[in-house]
Design an enzyme around this catalytic site. Structure first.
Site, PDB file in Angstrom:
ATOM      1  N   GLN A  98      -4.546  -5.199   7.019  1.00 54.06           N
ATOM      2  CA  GLN A  98      -5.803  -5.594   6.548  1.00 54.06           C
ATOM      3  C   GLN A  98      -5.527  -7.356   7.228  1.00 54.06           C
ATOM      4  O   GLN A  98      -6.116  -8.237   6.710  1.00 54.06           O
ATOM      5  CB  GLN A  98      -5.162  -6.346   5.022  1.00 54.06           C
ATOM      6  CG  GLN A  98      -5.455  -4.787   3.968  1.00 54.06           C
ATOM      7  CD  GLN A  98      -7.086  -4.642   4.053  1.00 54.06           C
ATOM      8  OE1 GLN A  98      -8.421  -5.140   4.508  1.00 54.06           O
ATOM      9  NE2 GLN A  98      -6.456  -3.594   4.011  1.00 54.06           N
ATOM     10  N   HIS A 109       0.862  -1.016  -0.153  1.00 56.92           N
ATOM     11  CA  HIS A 109      -0.092  -0.180  -0.141  1.00 56.92           C
ATOM     12  C   HIS A 109       1.070   1.211  -0.312  1.00 56.92           C
ATOM     13  O   HIS A 109       2.032   1.231   0.262  1.00 56.92           O
ATOM     14  CB  HIS A 109      -0.634   0.227   1.238  1.00 56.92           C
ATOM     15  CG  HIS A 109      -2.025   1.061   1.257  1.00 56.92           C
ATOM     16  ND1 HIS A 109      -2.053   2.156   1.696  1.00 56.92           N
ATOM     17  CD2 HIS A 109      -3.606   1.312   1.129  1.00 56.92           C
ATOM     18  CE1 HIS A 109      -2.887   2.729   1.488  1.00 56.92           C
ATOM     19  NE2 HIS A 109      -4.439   2.386   1.447  1.00 56.92           N
ATOM     20  N   ASP A 140       3.358  -4.944   7.978  1.00 58.51           N
ATOM     21  CA  ASP A 140       2.016  -3.548   7.666  1.00 58.51           C
ATOM     22  C   ASP A 140       0.986  -5.262   7.683  1.00 58.51           C
ATOM     23  O   ASP A 140       0.663  -5.734   6.956  1.00 58.51           O
ATOM     24  CB  ASP A 140       1.780  -3.359   6.831  1.00 58.51           C
ATOM     25  CG  ASP A 140       0.501  -2.268   6.023  1.00 58.51           C
ATOM     26  OD1 ASP A 140      -0.575  -2.305   6.717  1.00 58.51           O
ATOM     27  OD2 ASP A 140       0.759  -1.644   4.516  1.00 58.51           O
ATOM     28  N   LYS A 163     -10.143  -0.420  10.364  1.00 58.52           N
ATOM     29  CA  LYS A 163     -10.675  -1.555   9.832  1.00 58.52           C
ATOM     30  C   LYS A 163     -10.927  -2.993  10.722  1.00 58.52           C
ATOM     31  O   LYS A 163     -11.109  -3.931   9.520  1.00 58.52           O
ATOM     32  CB  LYS A 163      -9.671  -1.846   8.618  1.00 58.52           C
ATOM     33  CG  LYS A 163      -9.093  -1.090   8.066  1.00 58.52           C
ATOM     34  CD  LYS A 163      -7.527  -1.013   6.891  1.00 58.52           C
ATOM     35  CE  LYS A 163      -6.976  -0.342   6.204  1.00 58.52           C
ATOM     36  NZ  LYS A 163      -7.792   0.182   5.087  1.00 58.52           N
ATOM     37  N   CYS A 217      -4.374   2.371  -3.253  1.00 51.08           N
ATOM     38  CA  CYS A 217      -3.428   2.934  -3.183  1.00 51.08           C
ATOM     39  C   CYS A 217      -2.682   1.431  -3.318  1.00 51.08           C
ATOM     40  O   CYS A 217      -1.466   1.646  -2.804  1.00 51.08           O
ATOM     41  CB  CYS A 217      -3.490   3.063  -1.962  1.00 51.08           C
ATOM     42  SG  CYS A 217      -4.725   4.585  -1.166  1.00 51.08           S
TER      43      CYS A 217
HETATM   44  N1  PLP Z   1      -2.245  -0.263   4.501  1.00 55.10           N
HETATM   45  C1  PLP Z   1      -3.164  -1.260   4.061  1.00 55.10           C
HETATM   46  C2  PLP Z   1      -2.720  -2.633   3.162  1.00 55.10           C
HETATM   47  C3  PLP Z   1      -3.496  -1.321   4.048  1.00 55.10           C
HETATM   48  O1  PLP Z   1      -5.043  -1.726   3.286  1.00 55.10           O
HETATM   49  C4  PLP Z   1      -4.208   0.374   3.801  1.00 55.10           C
HETATM   50  C5  PLP Z   1      -5.847   0.881   3.755  1.00 55.10           C
HETATM   51  O2  PLP Z   1      -6.361   0.541   3.336  1.00 55.10           O
HETATM   52  C6  PLP Z   1      -2.991   1.573   5.032  1.00 55.10           C
HETATM   53  C7  PLP Z   1      -2.251   0.611   5.295  1.00 55.10           C
HETATM   54  C8  PLP Z   1      -3.932   2.434   5.561  1.00 55.10           C
HETATM   55  O3  PLP Z   1      -4.747   2.756   5.951  1.00 55.10           O
HETATM   56  P1  PLP Z   1      -4.732   4.034   7.217  1.00 55.10           P
HETATM   57  O4  PLP Z   1      -5.485   4.845   5.686  1.00 55.10           O
HETATM   58  O5  PLP Z   1      -5.925   3.461   8.068  1.00 55.10           O
HETATM   59  O6  PLP Z   1      -3.300   4.460   7.732  1.00 55.10           O
END
Ligand code: PLP
Length: 415
Positions: free
Chosen positions: A210, A130, A207, A233, A373
């Site tokens: 998910q 992401h 990370d 999430k 993203c």
């Molecule tokens: N990393 C992953 C794998 C994600 O799916 C997301 C959000 O969609 C993020 C990071 C970023 O999360 P946040 O926008 O809640 O900071």
């Protein structure tokens, strides 16, 4: 309907009753919410925790000697302890509250990266990250004269572990990798990734935006050094997230935010920092959000994460079978539900994903269409965007049937 919607220990119908929004109608149709990878819905327990805080003990934490402040402080710290239990952190102070995954990763890139990454050093990551786990490292690399190196992986997001092991050299400083792709659903072999990195003395950031909402995750068993995730999430409010870090690493880290709460002594020309976790939480934090996240992890723990994972696995298996039966639908990521979570990206014929998303919305079905993203991954897949349906504990096989019916109608509309 070809699968059980209730697996042992998880009754989706009873769970659905806990989520007020799931009873809503959209365009005069029952809402089918399949956009959980973007954000999850909230159970009454979380909504009520926020309401109770604001209605009965709203106060700032840590600084007041009065009863409301003491209660708010106790509930805020109880939420931290609850999150620590949920991920099996050794200490509650290894849980740092942030705004979300993005802020957690930026905190590491600044607070740890600026101290430990220098000219010519390397950071290993994947092409399916992401942007939140890519852009902060590009920014760090630019600041420090370091370089990003990409771990070899196939188009389904499967890591080439031998190729990965060969990438370590004397300049490797960090591995930072998603535990579950937000596009492909691929679950990465996080424990093995960490094991290999540690053989080379290199720390690993996961990370887990998910993964932690959907799978049992034990940070000690994984031996991860940093783990970032978002409250919204995983049934919690927006604006609250977590950086888990190994105590010794957090202790050595520089704060991102200077200000109230994070200091020990402030003089006119210098200051010293207090200990964990406050050192890394400068300013008034998202008190209500943390308390709401505490209620969310309590809810998930009561349902049981193994049951949540099993339920989503069954739904994913069912959805993959249904979608692959639809002519002209191309599903991305592994087709074996063992290797993935309930995030399913697909392309319908040559219809633009935004058009598919709009037609599904007209049927009351909420999915996401776009690059999610993950622009480098879109380039690797050779598409500008995908449609993405993503499940959670309250979804049912009937809803998968609605999705499949909606896609068939979209195909017919553009035929
Ligand atoms: N990393 C992953 C794998 C994600 O799916 C997301 C959000 O969609 C993020 C990071 C970023 O999360 P946040 O926008 O809640 O900071």
């Amino acid at each position: 309907m070809a699968v059980e919607t209730s697996t042992a220990g998880l009754d989706a119908a009873a769970i659905r009753a806990d989520f007020p929004v799931l009873a809503e109608q959209v365009h005069e149709r029952p809402l089918v919410y399949l956009d959980n990878a973007a954000t999850s819905q909230k159970p009454r327990a979380v909504i009520e925790a926020l309401q109770t805080y604001y209605e009965t003990y709203n106060a700032n934490i840590h600084r007041g000697l009065h009863a409301l402040s003491e209660r708010a402080t106790a509930e805020y710290e109880a939420a931290r302890a609850g999150v620590a239990r949920f991920i099996n952190a050794r200490h509650a102070h290894e849980v740092i509250f942030t705004r979300g995954t993005t802020e957690a990763i930026n905190l590491v890139a600044r607070g740890w990266g600026d101290e430990n990454v220098g000219e010519g050093d390397e950071i290993l990551l994947t092409e399916m990250e992401h942007h939140s786990n890519l852009v902060p490292w590009q920014m760090l690399a630019k600041r420090r004269g370091a370089a990003l190196r990409y771990i070899p992986m196939d188009v389904d997001g499967r890591i080439d572990l031998e190729g990965y092991a060969r990438q370590f050299g004397p300049r490797t400083r960090l591995v930072t990798i998603t535990q579950m792709s937000n596009v492909l659903g691929t679950i990465t072999p996080a424990a093995e990734v960490v094991r290999v990195a540690h053989e080379h003395g290199v720390p690993v950031l996961l990370d887990a935006a998910q993964s932690i909402p959907h799978l049992p995750v034990d940070v000690q068993a994984l031996d991860a050094d940093f783990v970032a995730f978002s409250g919204h999430k995983m049934l919690g409010p927006t604006g609250i997230g977590v950086l888990y870090g190994r105590e010794s690493l957090l202790d050595a880290m520089e704060p991102l935010l200077g200000g109230g709460s994070m200091i020990r002594v402030v003089e006119l020309h210098r200051s010293s920092w207090t200990g964990l976790p406050d050192k890394l939480e400068g300013g008034t934090p998202n008190i209500a959000g943390a308390i709401g996240l505490g209620a969310a992890v309590e809810y998930l723990a009561a349902v049981g994460m193994p049951g949540v994972a099993r339920h989503e696995h069954n739904l994913t298996e069912y959805a993959l079978a249904q979608l692959s039966d639809l002519e002209g639908v191309r599903v991305f990521g592994p087709m074996d539900a063992e290797d993935r979570g309930g995030v399913i990206s697909f392309y319908v014929g040559d219809i633009h994903p935004h058009d598919v998303g709009t037609l599904l919305d007209a049927d009351g079905i909420a999915v996401r269409a776009g690059h999610h993203c993950a622009q480098p991954l879109m380039r690797k897949l050779g598409v500008p965007a995908t449609v993405r349906a993503s499940m959670y504990l309250y979804n049912t096989a009937d809803e998968v049937d609605c999705l499949v019916g909606g896609i068939a109608r979209a195909k017919a509309f553009f035929a």
